[in-house]
Design an enzyme around this catalytic site. Structure first.
Site, PDB file in Angstrom:
ATOM      1  N   LYS A 142       0.876  -1.183   0.000  1.00  0.00           N
ATOM      2  CA  LYS A 142       0.000   0.000   0.000  1.00  0.00           C
ATOM      3  C   LYS A 142       0.910   1.229   0.000  1.00  0.00           C
ATOM      4  O   LYS A 142       1.507   1.570   1.017  1.00  0.00           O
ATOM      5  CB  LYS A 142      -0.897   0.040   1.243  1.00  0.00           C
ATOM      6  CG  LYS A 142      -1.968   1.140   1.104  1.00  0.00           C
ATOM      7  CD  LYS A 142      -2.424   1.715   2.434  1.00  0.00           C
ATOM      8  CE  LYS A 142      -1.778   3.016   2.797  1.00  0.00           C
ATOM      9  NZ  LYS A 142      -1.966   4.154   1.899  1.00  0.00           N
TER      10      LYS A 142
ATOM     11  N   GLU B 202       9.670   1.426  10.737  1.00  0.00           N
ATOM     12  CA  GLU B 202      10.642   2.506  10.505  1.00  0.00           C
ATOM     13  C   GLU B 202       9.874   3.809  10.708  1.00  0.00           C
ATOM     14  O   GLU B 202       9.090   4.210   9.842  1.00  0.00           O
ATOM     15  CB  GLU B 202      11.185   2.439   9.071  1.00  0.00           C
ATOM     16  CG  GLU B 202      11.976   1.193   8.758  1.00  0.00           C
ATOM     17  CD  GLU B 202      13.312   1.153   9.463  1.00  0.00           C
ATOM     18  OE1 GLU B 202      13.799   2.207   9.910  1.00  0.00           O
ATOM     19  OE2 GLU B 202      13.866   0.053   9.588  1.00  0.00           O
TER      20      GLU B 202
ATOM     21  N   CYS C  68      13.293  11.436   7.342  1.00  0.00           N
ATOM     22  CA  CYS C  68      13.187  10.930   8.721  1.00  0.00           C
ATOM     23  C   CYS C  68      14.501  11.074   9.487  1.00  0.00           C
ATOM     24  O   CYS C  68      14.503  11.245  10.699  1.00  0.00           O
ATOM     25  CB  CYS C  68      12.741   9.477   8.710  1.00  0.00           C
ATOM     26  SG  CYS C  68      13.808   8.454   7.689  1.00  0.00           S
TER      27      CYS C  68
ATOM     28  N   GLU D 192       9.240  16.256  15.808  1.00  0.00           N
ATOM     29  CA  GLU D 192       9.782  16.193  14.448  1.00  0.00           C
ATOM     30  C   GLU D 192       9.114  17.307  13.624  1.00  0.00           C
ATOM     31  O   GLU D 192       7.888  17.320  13.497  1.00  0.00           O
ATOM     32  CB  GLU D 192       9.433  14.816  13.874  1.00  0.00           C
ATOM     33  CG  GLU D 192      10.003  14.524  12.526  1.00  0.00           C
ATOM     34  CD  GLU D 192       9.555  13.150  11.996  1.00  0.00           C
ATOM     35  OE1 GLU D 192       8.381  12.778  12.191  1.00  0.00           O
ATOM     36  OE2 GLU D 192      10.389  12.471  11.382  1.00  0.00           O
TER      37      GLU D 192
HETATM   38  P1  NAP Z   1       1.975   8.380   7.985  1.00  0.00           P
HETATM   39  O1  NAP Z   1       0.923   9.389   8.053  1.00  0.00           O
HETATM   40  O2  NAP Z   1       2.222   7.524   9.173  1.00  0.00           O
HETATM   41  O3  NAP Z   1       1.643   7.474   6.716  1.00  0.00           O
HETATM   42  C1  NAP Z   1       2.504   6.448   6.254  1.00  0.00           C
HETATM   43  C2  NAP Z   1       1.691   5.447   5.471  1.00  0.00           C
HETATM   44  O4  NAP Z   1       0.806   4.772   6.369  1.00  0.00           O
HETATM   45  C3  NAP Z   1       0.807   6.060   4.382  1.00  0.00           C
HETATM   46  O5  NAP Z   1       0.778   5.199   3.274  1.00  0.00           O
HETATM   47  C4  NAP Z   1      -0.544   6.121   5.092  1.00  0.00           C
HETATM   48  O6  NAP Z   1      -1.645   6.199   4.222  1.00  0.00           O
HETATM   49  C5  NAP Z   1      -0.510   4.815   5.842  1.00  0.00           C
HETATM   50  N1  NAP Z   1      -1.489   4.703   6.917  1.00  0.00           N
HETATM   51  C6  NAP Z   1      -1.972   5.655   7.739  1.00  0.00           C
HETATM   52  N2  NAP Z   1      -2.895   5.135   8.585  1.00  0.00           N
HETATM   53  C7  NAP Z   1      -2.986   3.811   8.276  1.00  0.00           C
HETATM   54  C8  NAP Z   1      -3.766   2.732   8.781  1.00  0.00           C
HETATM   55  N3  NAP Z   1      -4.656   2.893   9.772  1.00  0.00           N
HETATM   56  N4  NAP Z   1      -3.601   1.519   8.231  1.00  0.00           N
HETATM   57  C9  NAP Z   1      -2.743   1.332   7.223  1.00  0.00           C
HETATM   58  N5  NAP Z   1      -1.981   2.309   6.692  1.00  0.00           N
HETATM   59  C10 NAP Z   1      -2.095   3.528   7.221  1.00  0.00           C
HETATM   60  O7  NAP Z   1       3.393   9.032   7.624  1.00  0.00           O
HETATM   61  P2  NAP Z   1       3.748  10.030   6.449  1.00  0.00           P
HETATM   62  O8  NAP Z   1       3.299  11.389   6.834  1.00  0.00           O
HETATM   63  O9  NAP Z   1       3.312   9.479   5.130  1.00  0.00           O
HETATM   64  O10 NAP Z   1       5.346   9.951   6.460  1.00  0.00           O
HETATM   65  C11 NAP Z   1       6.139  10.774   7.250  1.00  0.00           C
HETATM   66  C12 NAP Z   1       6.648  10.034   8.464  1.00  0.00           C
HETATM   67  O11 NAP Z   1       7.379   8.898   8.042  1.00  0.00           O
HETATM   68  C13 NAP Z   1       7.604  10.862   9.281  1.00  0.00           C
HETATM   69  O12 NAP Z   1       7.326  10.712  10.656  1.00  0.00           O
HETATM   70  C14 NAP Z   1       8.961  10.246   8.960  1.00  0.00           C
HETATM   71  O13 NAP Z   1       9.930  10.435   9.952  1.00  0.00           O
HETATM   72  C15 NAP Z   1       8.608   8.819   8.769  1.00  0.00           C
HETATM   73  N6  NAP Z   1       9.629   8.129   7.977  1.00  0.00           N
HETATM   74  C16 NAP Z   1      10.455   7.241   8.612  1.00  0.00           C
HETATM   75  C17 NAP Z   1      11.451   6.600   7.890  1.00  0.00           C
HETATM   76  C18 NAP Z   1      12.379   5.622   8.563  1.00  0.00           C
HETATM   77  O14 NAP Z   1      13.054   4.884   7.844  1.00  0.00           O
HETATM   78  N7  NAP Z   1      12.435   5.555   9.874  1.00  0.00           N
HETATM   79  C19 NAP Z   1      11.608   6.856   6.525  1.00  0.00           C
HETATM   80  C20 NAP Z   1      10.749   7.763   5.907  1.00  0.00           C
HETATM   81  C21 NAP Z   1       9.753   8.395   6.650  1.00  0.00           C
HETATM   82  P3  NAP Z   1      -2.612   7.505   4.253  1.00  0.00           P
HETATM   83  O15 NAP Z   1      -1.721   8.661   3.960  1.00  0.00           O
HETATM   84  O16 NAP Z   1      -3.629   7.198   3.232  1.00  0.00           O
HETATM   85  O17 NAP Z   1      -3.193   7.639   5.644  1.00  0.00           O
END
Ligand code: NAP
Length: 482
Positions: A176, A251, A285, A384
């Site tokens: 997804k 992650e 991140c 963050e």
């Molecule tokens: P997010 O809001 O947590 O979303 C990440 C993914 O999860 C999206 O595809 C989102 O889809 C999905 N998602 C949300 N709720 C869900 C649920 N209930 N069930 C299944 N999937 C669900 O994060 P983001 O804003 O896209 O990304 C930014 C974050 O990622 C930051 O905190 C960053 O630090 C972190 N990050 C970490 C790393 C690492 O390697 N540690 C690398 C890159 C990014 P929807 O948008 O449709 O809700």
């Protein structure tokens, strides 16, 4: 507008179109123009994809690693050959400068290549027995169907960093991707198709996160959920996975300190601090979120940093001289602004940039900004920011700055700048982070383990450690007649 991509759901080797009305628009964050529409799938599509992955699992997991390797290798080659076009698609939907986007695509291909090589090296163990009539083996086995959920900030490499080791290990996958950046994901699936991936091995569902997530969490065929995204969603997935004790690999967010010691090479430190904070407009991140400079070198270092920040060009990622593209959304800009306002209200002062929202640009742009006179109670020092705002504090002692750096629930990456070897080892050992960069702010690479500790996550991606996430260890104990 790009060609319509309403067939964005891929199940059992077939692109699937949903009935009219079940689509969602994709926008260019630099221009706010609509790029195209993609399918908005839900629980039903996710369940079909899981079933396809489950049915393909025996065939894929029993295939030799060598054969799996050839497909991954071919996919890596196809991706590299097409890197310029894929970079343009990535910039259009995500906003980062084209040179960064092409770099990301090449990085994404490096995961395919690395795990193509690892696919044939899934070694087990032979344990010397303490009982003469027993032999003991440990056999690595692919865990089963993997559900992969990825974010928008690295729309290409976050996918291959998960899918390449999963596929190399012999797992089948349901992906997804982020709703903001599904176009890069569609291209990756097309590459797998062209590389000869058998039907059902890789599946993708774009659409409703809650509904797709629910199918992944409740269906027993899914054995592992690998997620990159926010700590909030990561905690939810971990909690819900507990019902079936599914394995989760997370992650999550970071809040990286970057420490410049008095013995650092200040030119190197200023160049790399700039790259760490402002690459991808601060939406990384592992990007530095807090800067600590020793007071003996603070003035000299900050003068260098200020000059460099003021030289950065904000604009469309498609323009050649752009250093910072737009942020991903209006909410992302609002968060940066809220952190800045909070800091200014509590006494911070701007030493470079300032959010003047850059003139005529229509998209979600934000000026790169550095602030000083920062105190620990400011939001920017414990959340963050995920944008181009850099708070600076000075420090006097090594012990003091280690304590400040560790004073967070996050534990993804930390950076130090020093030319002293003893200090390098002493401080690197004491920092509570999964990754420590020493005179280096680009620690993410295919051959090394990447991942956080504390509330930044619990798995590793990259290196042979990344493949271990997708392998179970089966112990076989054999009685032998003498
Ligand atoms: P997010 O809001 O947590 O979303 C990440 C993914 O999860 C999206 O595809 C989102 O889809 C999905 N998602 C949300 N709720 C869900 C649920 N209930 N069930 C299944 N999937 C669900 O994060 P983001 O804003 O896209 O990304 C930014 C974050 O990622 C930051 O905190 C960053 O630090 C972190 N990050 C970490 C790393 C690492 O390697 N540690 C690398 C890159 C990014 P929807 O948008 O449709 O809700």
């Amino acid at each position: 507008m790009l060609e319509a991509q309403t067939k964005s759901i891929f199940i059992n080797g077939q692109w699937k179109e949903l009935e009219p009305g079940k689509t969602t628009p994709i926008y260019n964050p630099a221009t706010l123009e609509k790029l195209t529409e993609v399918a908005f799938g839900a629980e039903q599509e996710a369940l079909e994809a899981i079933m396809a992955a489950d049915q393909a699992f025996p065939m894929w997991s029993e295939m030799t690693g060598r054969k799996r390797s050839r497909i991954l290798y071919k996919a890596a080659q196809l991706m590299l050959q097409d890197a310029d076009r894929l970079g343009e698609i990535l910039t259009a939907e995500q906003g980062k400068p084209l040179k960064e986007a092409i770099g990301e695509v090449k990085g994404a291909a490096s995961f395919l290549l690395w795990y193509a090589e690892e696919a044939s090296r899934s070694y087990g163990e032979w344990i010397p027995s303490s009982i003469p009539t027993k032999r003991m083996l440990v056999i690595p086995k692919p865990i089963g169907v993997v559900a992969a959920i990825t974010p928008w900030n690295f729309p290409s490499s976050m996918i291959t960093r998960k899918l390449a080791p999963a596929l190399a290990a012999g797992c089948t996958v349901v992906l997804k991707p982020s709703p903001e950046t599904p176009l890069s994901a569609i291209e990756i699936i097309k590459i797998f198709e062209e590389a000869g991936m058998p039907p059902g091995v890789v599946n993708m569902v774009t659409g409703d996160a809650d509904a797709i997530g629910k199918a992944m969490l409740t269906n027993k065929a899914v054995k592992l959920i690998t997620f990159t995204g926010s700590t909030k969603v990561g905690k939810y997935l971990m909690r819900e996975s507990a019902t079936q004790l599914k394995k989760v690999s997370l992650e999550l967010g970071g809040h990286a300190p970057l420490i410049v010691f008095e013995d650092a090479d200040l030119d190197k430190a200023a160049n790399l601090a700039l790259a760490s904070k402002f690459r991808n407009s601060g939406q990384t991140c592992i990007c530095a979120n807090r800067l600590y400079v020793h007071e003996a070198v603070a003035t000299e270092f900050l003068d260098k940093l200020q000059e460099k920040v003021e030289g950065l060009k904000v604009g469309s990622g498609m323009e050649e001289d752009t250093d910072l593209g737009p942020l991903i959304s209006e909410q992302a800009c609002a968060k940066v602004q809220a952190h800045l306002n909070d800091a200014l209200k509590k006494g911070a002062k701007i030493i470079a940039g300032g959010n003047d929202w850059t003139g005529d640009l229509k998209g979600y742009f934000c000026s790169p900004t550095v602030i000083a006179d920062v105190s620990d109670d400011m939001l920017v020092m414990h959340e963050e920011t995920f944008g181009p705002l850099f708070p600076v504090q000075t420090f006097q002692a090594e012990t003091e700055v280690i304590q400040k750096a560790n004073n967070t629930d996050y534990g993804l990456a930390a950076y130090i700048f020093t030319e002293n070897t003893s200090r390098t080892l002493r401080v690197a050992e004491k920092l509570d982070y999964g990754i420590v960069g020493v005179n280096d702010v680009f620690p993410a690479t295919a051959e090394a383990p990447f991942g956080g500790i504390k509330q930044s996550g619990n798995g590793k991606e990259g290196g042979h450690h990344g493949m271990d996430e997708f392998l179970e260890k089966k112990f076989v104990s054999i009685g032998v007649e003498r």
